[in-house]
Design a protein around this motif. Structure first.
Motif, mmCIF file in Angstrom:
data_model
loop_
_atom_site.group_PDB
_atom_site.id
_atom_site.type_symbol
_atom_site.label_atom_id
_atom_site.label_comp_id
_atom_site.label_asym_id
_atom_site.label_seq_id
_atom_site.Cartn_x
_atom_site.Cartn_y
_atom_site.Cartn_z
ATOM 1 N N LYS A 1 -25.591 -37.487 13.953
ATOM 2 C CA LYS A 1 -25.876 -36.254 13.702
ATOM 3 C C LYS A 1 -25.877 -36.084 12.401
ATOM 4 C CE LYS A 1 -22.427 -31.761 13.562
ATOM 5 N NZ LYS A 1 -22.068 -31.750 12.478
ATOM 6 N N GLN A 2 -26.185 -36.688 11.510
ATOM 7 C CA GLN A 2 -26.572 -36.819 9.638
ATOM 8 C C GLN A 2 -28.098 -36.745 10.321
ATOM 9 O OE1 GLN A 2 -24.485 -38.260 6.540
ATOM 10 N NE2 GLN A 2 -26.630 -37.750 5.509
ATOM 11 N N LEU A 3 -28.265 -38.264 10.835
ATOM 12 C CA LEU A 3 -29.797 -38.547 11.188
ATOM 13 C C LEU A 3 -30.647 -37.773 11.963
ATOM 14 C CD1 LEU A 3 -29.716 -41.955 12.277
ATOM 15 C CD2 LEU A 3 -31.539 -41.247 10.914
ATOM 16 N N MET A 4 -29.955 -37.066 12.750
ATOM 17 C CA MET A 4 -30.763 -35.858 13.843
ATOM 18 C C MET A 4 -31.084 -34.871 12.996
ATOM 19 S SD MET A 4 -31.362 -36.614 16.831
ATOM 20 C CE MET A 4 -31.817 -35.241 17.259
ATOM 21 N N PHE B 1 -24.584 -35.428 23.175
ATOM 22 C CA PHE B 1 -25.260 -35.096 21.671
ATOM 23 C C PHE B 1 -26.402 -34.831 21.427
ATOM 24 C CE2 PHE B 1 -27.336 -37.764 18.552
ATOM 25 C CZ PHE B 1 -26.218 -37.627 17.676
ATOM 26 N N TYR B 2 -26.904 -34.335 21.710
ATOM 27 C CA TYR B 2 -27.900 -33.477 21.864
ATOM 28 C C TYR B 2 -28.003 -32.401 22.174
ATOM 29 C CZ TYR B 2 -30.478 -38.183 21.922
ATOM 30 O OH TYR B 2 -30.972 -39.571 21.509
ATOM 31 N N THR B 3 -27.258 -31.912 23.503
ATOM 32 C CA THR B 3 -27.473 -30.602 23.465
ATOM 33 C C THR B 3 -25.880 -29.834 21.850
ATOM 34 O OG1 THR B 3 -24.610 -30.978 24.415
ATOM 35 C CG2 THR B 3 -26.963 -30.595 25.881
ATOM 36 N N LYS B 4 -25.795 -30.731 21.584
ATOM 37 C CA LYS B 4 -24.821 -30.106 20.409
ATOM 38 C C LYS B 4 -25.947 -29.574 19.279
ATOM 39 C CE LYS B 4 -21.135 -33.145 20.310
ATOM 40 N NZ LYS B 4 -20.089 -31.788 20.689
ATOM 41 N N PHE B 5 -27.023 -29.927 19.165
ATOM 42 C CA PHE B 5 -28.559 -29.827 18.834
ATOM 43 C C PHE B 5 -29.285 -28.401 18.689
ATOM 44 C CE2 PHE B 5 -26.524 -33.894 17.552
ATOM 45 C CZ PHE B 5 -26.743 -33.725 16.230
ATOM 46 N N GLY B 6 -28.932 -28.287 20.617
ATOM 47 C CA GLY B 6 -29.736 -27.364 21.178
ATOM 48 C C GLY B 6 -30.558 -28.005 21.847
ATOM 49 N N PHE B 7 -30.520 -28.977 22.214
ATOM 50 C CA PHE B 7 -31.700 -29.673 23.069
ATOM 51 C C PHE B 7 -31.557 -29.180 24.999
ATOM 52 C CE2 PHE B 7 -32.897 -32.623 19.730
ATOM 53 C CZ PHE B 7 -33.908 -32.506 19.984
#
Ligand SMILES: CC(C)(COP(=O)(O)OP(=O)(O)OC[C@H]1O[C@@H](n2cnc3c(N)ncnc32)[C@H](O)[C@@H]1OP(=O)(O)O)[C@@H](O)C(=O)NCCC(=O)NCCS
Length: 139
Positions: free
Chosen positions: A79-82, A108-114
């Motif tokens: 998460k920190q890297l993303m 994992f990626y949808t958590k960042f809006g992907f």
């Protein structure tokens, strides 16, 4: 405390190998254009624990080979890297960031809006889906 830094390309290979394709040789995880990319590493107690690689073409970025050492997964390092990567892309004024996501890491990626596209494929024993994030679109 974990710290993200830009790293030399070859430092990514060992982490990619252990975290992503341990059954293959290390040659397998080297990318032909690694030396054209920008690479980030996350250090825990001064030891490299995770990596991600960014390849920019115009205002579009592709990130590849996000990998955290197995023993250190699930502790927020990915998460920190993303978050660092996305901030970097914003500063570079990219408009889109995309990746070939392993289907088992999709959430994992949808958590960042992907969001998922309809482009899917299978390679090296894994199912992939192309996911993308639109950035710098706020007015
Ligand atoms: C996928 C990977 C990079 C995630 O890194 P990590 O450090 O383990 O993840 P984090 O601890 O930062 O997790 C952040 C959040 O995502 C979730 N998450 C982590 N891995 C996940 C996965 N595979 N699928 C769905 N959610 C996941 C966590 O539960 C956590 O959720 P929370 O914020 O609600 O608590 C890491 O597990 C890894 O290297 N896996 C093997 C290689 C790989 O699959 N790389 C991605 C290829 S596309």
């Amino acid at each position: 405390m974990a710290v993200v830094e830009q790293i030399f390309p070859a430092l990514t290979w060992r982490i990619r190998h252990i975290a992503m394709y341990p059954a293959h040789s290390i040659e397998f995880v080297k990318l032909a254009n690694d030396f054209e990319g920008i690479h980030f590493g996350i250090y825990v107690d001064y030891e490299l624990a995770g990596v991600v690689s960014l390849f920019m073409q115009g205002d579009i970025g592709q990130f590849r080979k996000l990998a955290v050492l197995p023993d250190l997964q699930g502790k927020g390092l990915g998460k920190q890297l993303m978050e660092y990567l996305i901030d970097f892309c914003k500063l570079q004024k990219l408009t889109k960031l995309w990746c070939n996501a392993r289907v088992n890491a999709k959430e994992f990626y949808t958590k960042f809006g992907f969001h998922e596209t309809d482009k899917t494929y299978t390679a090296d024993g894994f199912d992939f889906v192309i996911m993308e994030l639109l950035i710098n679109h706020e007015k």
